[in-house]
Write an enzyme that holds these catalytic residues in place. Sequence first.
Site, mmCIF file in Angstrom:
data_model
loop_
_atom_site.group_PDB
_atom_site.id
_atom_site.type_symbol
_atom_site.label_atom_id
_atom_site.label_comp_id
_atom_site.label_asym_id
_atom_site.label_seq_id
_atom_site.Cartn_x
_atom_site.Cartn_y
_atom_site.Cartn_z
ATOM 1 C CB CYS A 1 26.157 35.876 37.689
ATOM 2 S SG CYS A 1 24.882 35.699 36.413
ATOM 3 C CG HIS B 1 21.252 33.815 35.086
ATOM 4 N ND1 HIS B 1 21.241 35.184 35.004
ATOM 5 C CD2 HIS B 1 20.369 33.371 34.142
ATOM 6 C CE1 HIS B 1 20.388 35.561 34.050
ATOM 7 N NE2 HIS B 1 19.848 34.473 33.523
ATOM 8 C CG ASP C 1 18.750 38.937 35.790
ATOM 9 O OD1 ASP C 1 19.881 39.458 35.756
ATOM 10 O OD2 ASP C 1 18.558 37.747 35.468
ATOM 11 C CB SER C 2 19.948 39.798 31.543
ATOM 12 O OG SER C 2 20.370 38.636 32.235
ATOM 13 C CD GLU D 1 17.739 33.484 30.727
ATOM 14 O OE1 GLU D 1 16.685 33.403 30.085
ATOM 15 O OE2 GLU D 1 17.830 34.107 31.812
ATOM 16 C CB CYS E 1 21.208 42.144 36.997
ATOM 17 S SG CYS E 1 22.391 41.980 35.654
HETATM 18 N N1 DGL Z 1 22.023 37.616 36.028
HETATM 19 C C1 DGL Z 1 22.845 38.692 35.618
HETATM 20 C C2 DGL Z 1 23.975 38.983 36.575
HETATM 21 O O1 DGL Z 1 23.770 38.842 37.754
HETATM 22 C C3 DGL Z 1 23.141 38.833 34.148
HETATM 23 C C4 DGL Z 1 23.710 37.660 33.449
HETATM 24 C C5 DGL Z 1 23.799 37.886 31.952
HETATM 25 O O2 DGL Z 1 22.804 38.240 31.346
HETATM 26 O O3 DGL Z 1 24.895 37.718 31.409
HETATM 27 O O4 DGL Z 1 25.024 39.422 36.212
#
Ligand code: DGL
Length: 290
Positions: free
Chosen positions: A210, A212, A24-25, A178, A87
């Site tokens: 997402c 997150h 993931d990011s 984050e 992600c």
């Molecule tokens: N967690 C990621 C997603 O599911 C990336 C979120 C990001 O870095 O903008 O899209």
Amino acid sequence: MRKLGERDETTLSLSNNAPIGVFDSGVGGLTVIRALEKAMPNESFIYYGDTAHVPYGPRDPEEIKFFALQIGRYLEKQGCKLLLIACNTSTALAYDMLRQALSIPVVGVIEPAVDKVCGPKGAGSLQEEGNGSAEPPVGVIATQAAVISGAFQKMFTSRQPHRPVYMMACPAFVPLVEAGITEGPQVEAAVKEYLAPLKEKGIRTLIMGCTHYPFLADAFRVFLGAEVDLLDPAIETVRRGREILAGMGLLADNLQPQRRFVSSGDPEQFRKGASLFLDQPIERVEQVVL
Ligand code: DGL
């Protein structure tokens, strides 16, 4: 030199106790790790958090694809037997490319979530049974890049073209998560801004599109009330990964699985975030810049 997305033809012999690669990011993909540890406790994994480039959401699609390919190749080289793209943004933009470029099976987070909503009656779908009514509206919250890609809409259209699907980009959420902020006035204000239009549309299911976002689920629940189902794609994604490994005879039987955490940015910051979100002390995070 290989072109972007071209497959490395090295033959791989995979062992059942090889790790699963997850990326993931940043800390968002830990929602997938949470589900993975629960459903498949014998599996080893390598988690790559691309914190040097988080957030992906506002970035150019080509850049997101490039990061995904570098990370996918890195995890394949580490001997991973399966890649879970934890992600949605990377899945939306790079899933097809990664499947072509890598020799190991690749699972993204979008299709399992959409299948959960649209799947056949009686097969674990969230679709309403028996009342003959139109398919209830679904809300999808995601990053800007994932929304612009149209990946969710395309997936829904191919399954249930008449179901109303309302997308909402939520750029404030990833930086909050984050930073370890999952409650309080900033979160409440952002939740109201993004979810109020979806609530007005009468959505019955909200896909947290997402990885997150499930860390903000309590705030979503308070705002939307109990009548809206919150769907965390992590559970379905891990289920799909498990099916693939079972089909290949590659489920692990390791009683001491290895868990490696890698980040492209500050490893100490990632270690703290990961310990917080996984609710267990992470002792070591390696820094690998690709
Ligand atoms: N967690 C990621 C997603 O599911 C990336 C979120 C990001 O870095 O903008 O899209």
